[in-house]
Design a protein around this motif. Structure first.
Motif, PDB file in Angstrom:
ATOM      1  N   VAL A 181     -42.784  15.715   5.345  1.00 50.23           N
ATOM      2  CA  VAL A 181     -43.911  15.569   6.273  1.00 50.23           C
ATOM      3  C   VAL A 181     -45.002  14.708   5.641  1.00 50.23           C
ATOM      4  O   VAL A 181     -45.577  13.833   6.298  1.00 50.23           O
ATOM      5  CB  VAL A 181     -44.466  16.952   6.663  1.00 50.23           C
ATOM      6  CG1 VAL A 181     -45.797  16.813   7.407  1.00 50.23           C
ATOM      7  CG2 VAL A 181     -43.465  17.702   7.530  1.00 50.23           C
ATOM      8  N   THR A 182     -45.273  14.935   4.365  1.00 56.38           N
ATOM      9  CA  THR A 182     -46.257  14.116   3.657  1.00 56.38           C
ATOM     10  C   THR A 182     -45.846  12.652   3.676  1.00 56.38           C
ATOM     11  O   THR A 182     -46.668  11.765   3.930  1.00 56.38           O
ATOM     12  CB  THR A 182     -46.397  14.594   2.196  1.00 56.38           C
ATOM     13  OG1 THR A 182     -46.822  15.965   2.181  1.00 56.38           O
ATOM     14  CG2 THR A 182     -47.417  13.742   1.448  1.00 56.38           C
ATOM     15  N   ALA A 183     -44.558  12.393   3.418  1.00 56.98           N
ATOM     16  CA  ALA A 183     -44.059  11.017   3.394  1.00 56.98           C
ATOM     17  C   ALA A 183     -44.136  10.370   4.762  1.00 56.98           C
ATOM     18  O   ALA A 183     -44.494   9.188   4.888  1.00 56.98           O
ATOM     19  CB  ALA A 183     -42.615  10.994   2.888  1.00 56.98           C
ATOM     20  N   VAL A 184     -43.819  11.107   5.807  1.00 59.28           N
ATOM     21  CA  VAL A 184     -43.879  10.563   7.165  1.00 59.28           C
ATOM     22  C   VAL A 184     -45.313  10.199   7.522  1.00 59.28           C
ATOM     23  O   VAL A 184     -45.575   9.155   8.133  1.00 59.28           O
ATOM     24  CB  VAL A 184     -43.302  11.568   8.182  1.00 59.28           C
ATOM     25  CG1 VAL A 184     -43.608  11.126   9.605  1.00 59.28           C
ATOM     26  CG2 VAL A 184     -41.791  11.706   7.993  1.00 59.28           C
ATOM     27  N   ARG A 185     -46.266  11.026   7.125  1.00 59.42           N
ATOM     28  CA  ARG A 185     -47.678  10.722   7.400  1.00 59.42           C
ATOM     29  C   ARG A 185     -48.121   9.470   6.666  1.00 59.42           C
ATOM     30  O   ARG A 185     -48.844   8.635   7.222  1.00 59.42           O
ATOM     31  CB  ARG A 185     -48.546  11.913   6.994  1.00 59.42           C
ATOM     32  CG  ARG A 185     -48.414  13.113   7.930  1.00 59.42           C
ATOM     33  CD  ARG A 185     -49.172  14.312   7.408  1.00 59.42           C
ATOM     34  NE  ARG A 185     -49.088  15.429   8.345  1.00 59.42           N
ATOM     35  CZ  ARG A 185     -49.473  16.667   8.060  1.00 59.42           C
ATOM     36  NH1 ARG A 185     -49.989  16.939   6.868  1.00 59.42           N
ATOM     37  NH2 ARG A 185     -49.370  17.627   8.959  1.00 59.42           N
ATOM     38  N   VAL A 186     -47.688   9.316   5.411  1.00 61.06           N
ATOM     39  CA  VAL A 186     -48.005   8.109   4.652  1.00 61.06           C
ATOM     40  C   VAL A 186     -47.387   6.898   5.326  1.00 61.06           C
ATOM     41  O   VAL A 186     -48.018   5.837   5.459  1.00 61.06           O
ATOM     42  CB  VAL A 186     -47.500   8.228   3.199  1.00 61.06           C
ATOM     43  CG1 VAL A 186     -47.595   6.885   2.478  1.00 61.06           C
ATOM     44  CG2 VAL A 186     -48.298   9.283   2.443  1.00 61.06           C
ATOM     45  N   SER A 187     -46.144   7.052   5.787  1.00 62.71           N
ATOM     46  CA  SER A 187     -45.438   5.953   6.450  1.00 62.71           C
ATOM     47  C   SER A 187     -46.145   5.528   7.737  1.00 62.71           C
ATOM     48  O   SER A 187     -46.321   4.334   7.998  1.00 62.71           O
ATOM     49  CB  SER A 187     -44.003   6.379   6.769  1.00 62.71           C
ATOM     50  OG  SER A 187     -43.321   5.379   7.478  1.00 62.71           O
ATOM     51  N   ILE A 188     -46.575   6.498   8.522  1.00 62.31           N
ATOM     52  CA  ILE A 188     -47.278   6.201   9.777  1.00 62.31           C
ATOM     53  C   ILE A 188     -48.569   5.443   9.492  1.00 62.31           C
ATOM     54  O   ILE A 188     -48.911   4.473  10.169  1.00 62.31           O
ATOM     55  CB  ILE A 188     -47.574   7.500  10.547  1.00 62.31           C
ATOM     56  CG1 ILE A 188     -46.264   8.093  11.085  1.00 62.31           C
ATOM     57  CG2 ILE A 188     -48.551   7.243  11.693  1.00 62.31           C
ATOM     58  CD1 ILE A 188     -46.430   9.460  11.705  1.00 62.31           C
ATOM     59  N   ARG A 189     -49.276   5.873   8.447  1.00 62.16           N
ATOM     60  CA  ARG A 189     -50.532   5.205   8.107  1.00 62.16           C
ATOM     61  C   ARG A 189     -50.281   3.770   7.641  1.00 62.16           C
ATOM     62  O   ARG A 189     -51.018   2.853   8.000  1.00 62.16           O
ATOM     63  CB  ARG A 189     -51.262   5.976   7.013  1.00 62.16           C
ATOM     64  CG  ARG A 189     -52.673   5.495   6.777  1.00 62.16           C
ATOM     65  CD  ARG A 189     -53.349   6.285   5.716  1.00 62.16           C
ATOM     66  NE  ARG A 189     -52.541   6.300   4.502  1.00 62.16           N
ATOM     67  CZ  ARG A 189     -53.077   6.406   3.267  1.00 62.16           C
ATOM     68  NH1 ARG A 189     -54.372   6.483   3.127  1.00 62.16           N
ATOM     69  NH2 ARG A 189     -52.312   6.425   2.216  1.00 62.16           N
ATOM     70  N   LEU A 190     -49.224   3.573   6.850  1.00 62.87           N
ATOM     71  CA  LEU A 190     -48.896   2.230   6.387  1.00 62.87           C
ATOM     72  C   LEU A 190     -48.526   1.325   7.555  1.00 62.87           C
ATOM     73  O   LEU A 190     -48.945   0.173   7.629  1.00 62.87           O
ATOM     74  CB  LEU A 190     -47.745   2.270   5.386  1.00 62.87           C
ATOM     75  CG  LEU A 190     -48.079   2.676   3.953  1.00 62.87           C
ATOM     76  CD1 LEU A 190     -46.824   2.649   3.101  1.00 62.87           C
ATOM     77  CD2 LEU A 190     -49.133   1.773   3.356  1.00 62.87           C
ATOM     78  N   GLN A 191     -47.724   1.837   8.485  1.00 65.49           N
ATOM     79  CA  GLN A 191     -47.333   1.031   9.646  1.00 65.49           C
ATOM     80  C   GLN A 191     -48.542   0.664  10.483  1.00 65.49           C
ATOM     81  O   GLN A 191     -48.655  -0.463  10.979  1.00 65.49           O
ATOM     82  CB  GLN A 191     -46.317   1.805  10.488  1.00 65.49           C
ATOM     83  CG  GLN A 191     -44.957   1.963   9.825  1.00 65.49           C
ATOM     84  CD  GLN A 191     -43.983   2.678  10.733  1.00 65.49           C
ATOM     85  OE1 GLN A 191     -43.636   2.202  11.806  1.00 65.49           O
ATOM     86  NE2 GLN A 191     -43.533   3.844  10.306  1.00 65.49           N
ATOM     87  N   ALA A 192     -49.453   1.614  10.640  1.00 66.90           N
ATOM     88  CA  ALA A 192     -50.655   1.341  11.441  1.00 66.90           C
ATOM     89  C   ALA A 192     -51.507   0.280  10.780  1.00 66.90           C
ATOM     90  O   ALA A 192     -52.093  -0.580  11.437  1.00 66.90           O
ATOM     91  CB  ALA A 192     -51.452   2.629  11.636  1.00 66.90           C
ATOM     92  N   SER A 193     -51.568   0.309   9.438  1.00 71.48           N
ATOM     93  CA  SER A 193     -52.403  -0.657   8.725  1.00 71.48           C
ATOM     94  C   SER A 193     -51.810  -2.045   8.765  1.00 71.48           C
ATOM     95  O   SER A 193     -52.510  -3.028   8.552  1.00 71.48           O
ATOM     96  CB  SER A 193     -52.577  -0.223   7.268  1.00 71.48           C
ATOM     97  OG  SER A 193     -51.375  -0.390   6.528  1.00 71.48           O
ATOM     98  N   GLU A 194     -50.505  -2.153   9.047  1.00 68.31           N
ATOM     99  CA  GLU A 194     -49.846  -3.456   9.025  1.00 68.31           C
ATOM    100  C   GLU A 194     -49.708  -4.077  10.405  1.00 68.31           C
ATOM    101  O   GLU A 194     -49.162  -5.154  10.550  1.00 68.31           O
ATOM    102  CB  GLU A 194     -48.463  -3.326   8.389  1.00 68.31           C
ATOM    103  CG  GLU A 194     -48.556  -3.004   6.906  1.00 68.31           C
ATOM    104  CD  GLU A 194     -47.202  -2.880   6.250  1.00 68.31           C
ATOM    105  OE1 GLU A 194     -46.195  -2.905   6.981  1.00 68.31           O
ATOM    106  OE2 GLU A 194     -47.157  -2.779   5.016  1.00 68.31           O
ATOM    107  N   LYS A 195     -50.201  -3.412  11.432  1.00 67.01           N
ATOM    108  CA  LYS A 195     -50.131  -4.000  12.769  1.00 67.01           C
ATOM    109  C   LYS A 195     -51.038  -5.218  12.850  1.00 67.01           C
ATOM    110  O   LYS A 195     -52.206  -5.161  12.458  1.00 67.01           O
ATOM    111  CB  LYS A 195     -50.548  -2.973  13.824  1.00 67.01           C
ATOM    112  CG  LYS A 195     -49.532  -1.853  13.995  1.00 67.01           C
ATOM    113  CD  LYS A 195     -49.967  -0.864  15.054  1.00 67.01           C
ATOM    114  CE  LYS A 195     -48.941   0.250  15.205  1.00 67.01           C
ATOM    115  NZ  LYS A 195     -49.368   1.255  16.212  1.00 67.01           N
ATOM    116  N   PRO A 196     -50.549  -6.335  13.372  1.00 67.45           N
ATOM    117  CA  PRO A 196     -51.367  -7.554  13.437  1.00 67.45           C
ATOM    118  C   PRO A 196     -52.451  -7.428  14.491  1.00 67.45           C
ATOM    119  O   PRO A 196     -52.231  -7.664  15.663  1.00 67.45           O
ATOM    120  CB  PRO A 196     -50.345  -8.640  13.820  1.00 67.45           C
ATOM    121  CG  PRO A 196     -49.272  -7.892  14.542  1.00 67.45           C
ATOM    122  CD  PRO A 196     -49.201  -6.544  13.903  1.00 67.45           C
ATOM    123  N   SER A 197     -53.633  -7.030  14.044  1.00 66.34           N
ATOM    124  CA  SER A 197     -54.716  -6.806  15.002  1.00 66.34           C
ATOM    125  C   SER A 197     -55.918  -7.695  14.734  1.00 66.34           C
ATOM    126  O   SER A 197     -56.968  -7.508  15.323  1.00 66.34           O
ATOM    127  CB  SER A 197     -55.152  -5.339  14.943  1.00 66.34           C
ATOM    128  OG  SER A 197     -55.565  -5.019  13.635  1.00 66.34           O
TER     129      SER A 197
END
Length: 283
Positions: free
Chosen positions: A132-148
Motif C-alpha cells: 500500500v505504501t508503494a502504491v501511494r508513492v507510485s500514484i504520487r510519482l505518476q501525478a507529478s509526471e503528468k504534462p501539465s
C-alpha cells in the motif's frame, strides 16, 4: 499480568526471527503503544491476537536500525515489491524509482524523524502494508509526471505584485514572462536524465538532502554539489537564451533576473518544470 503477557508476546515473536536480537524492553514498549484502544477492562489476549506479532517485532527491530532485521526485511518484503507493482502495469523505470523511494521512506532515519516503518501497527500483514505504501508513492510519482505545464496557470508568476506596485517589474512581467518561461523550459531540457531525475526528487517529491544521500549512497555534500551544479547549468542556459532572444547585454540580464528573483521563488519555478519530466535514476 499485563506485562507478563507482553513479555510472552516478545518471546513468541522473537522465535520467528532468531537472527534478530531485539531486547524485550523496546519491543514491549513498541507493542503496548500499538495495542487497539479498548476499554480498560478488555482482556489483553484477544487484543494481542489481532496483531501480527512476529512482523511487528521485525518492524520494531528495523526502526531501531538492527542490521539483521533490515536484511531480512529487504529480502522478505522489499524484494517482492517489483513483482507486486508489475501487476499494476507500471513502467520498469517507475518501478525502480518507487522501490528506491519506499526503501528510503521506510528504513532511513532523517533529521525530521524516524523511519516510516515505525507507523506499522501490526494490524494486517506487513507485506500488504508495504505494498500500500508503494502504491501511494507510485500514484504520487505518476501525478507529478503528468504534462501539465501548458495547462495549469503559472502560479509563480501570478504570485507577483499587482500592477502599479513596481512599474519596472510589471513591464517585465507583461512583456517578457513568456520568453523567460520558455528559456527556463529549454534550459531544463538540456540537462541529462540523471540531473532531471535528481531535481524531480528534490523539488517535486520533496526528498531532503539527507534522504537523497541515502538513496544515491553518497554523502550530503555530494548531493548539495550536484544540485548546485545543476541549478547553475539552468541559470547559464537561461541566460544564454534570453540574451539572444531579447537582445540583452550580460549586465541587463543580471538586472532582469535580480528583479524577478526578488519577487518570485525560483525553487517553485524549477519544481513546476520537473513535474513533466520522467528522467531515470542517477547511477
Amino acid at each position: 499480568m499485563f506485562e507478563r503477557l507482553l513479555l510472552q508476546a516478545w518471546e513468541t515473536a522473537r522465535a520467528q526471527w532468531p537472527a534478530v536480537a531485539l531486547p524485550a524492553e523496546p519491543f514491549v514498549t513498541h507493542l503496548a503503544e500499538r495495542l487497539p484502544e479498548e476499554s480498560p477492562h478488555t482482556p489483553v489476549e484477544p487484543l494481542l491476537e489481532q496483531l501480527s506479532l512476529a512482523e511487528l517485532y521485525l518492524a520494531c527491530a528495523c526502526a531501531r536500525g538492527i542490521a539483521s532485521a533490515i536484511e531480512l526485511f529487504e529480502r522478505n518484503y522489499l524484494a517482492k515489491l517489483p513483482g507486486l507493482l508489475r501487476g499494476h502495469k507500471q513502467p520498469e523505470a517507475m518501478i525502480d524509482d518507487v522501490c528506491q523511494l519506499v526503501r528510503v521512506k521506510l528504513l532511513v532515519h532523517t533529521p525530521e524523524g524516524g523511519p516510516r516503518i515505525e507507523e506499522y501497527t501490526g494490524r494486517g500483514a506487513l507485506l500488504s502494508w508495504v505494498r500500500v505504501t508503494a502504491v501511494r508513492v507510485s500514484i504520487r510519482l505518476q501525478a507529478s509526471e503528468k504534462p501539465s505545464l501548458e495547462e495549469e496557470p503559472d502560479a509563480a508568476l501570478e504570485a507577483m505584485p499587482a500592477p502599479g506596485v513596481d512599474t519596472e517589474l510589471d513591464l517585465i512581467k507583461r512583456r517578457h514572462h513568456t520568453e523567460f518561461r520558455q528559456a527556463v523550459r529549454e534550459a531544463f531540457s538540456t540537462l541529462s536524465a540523471d540531473d532531471r531525475h535528481l531535481l524531480r526528487l528534490y523539488f517535486v517529491d520533496q526528498l531532503s538532502m539527507y534522504e537523497l544521500a541515502a538513496l544515491f549512497r553518497v554523502n550530503q555534500s555530494t548531493i548539495s554539489r550536484w544540485l548546485k551544479t545543476t541549478r547553475q547549468t539552468i541559470y547559464e542556459e537561461t541566460q544564454r537564451r534570453l540574451e539572444k532572444r531579447l537582445g540583452l547585454s550580460h549586465h541587463d540580464f543580471k538586472s532582469f533576473i535580480a528583479i524577478l528573483q526578488s519577487r518570485m521563488d525560483m525553487s517553485q519555478l524549477l519544481s513546476e518544470e520537473t513535474k513533466g519530466d520522467d528522467g531515470g535514476p542517477r547511477s
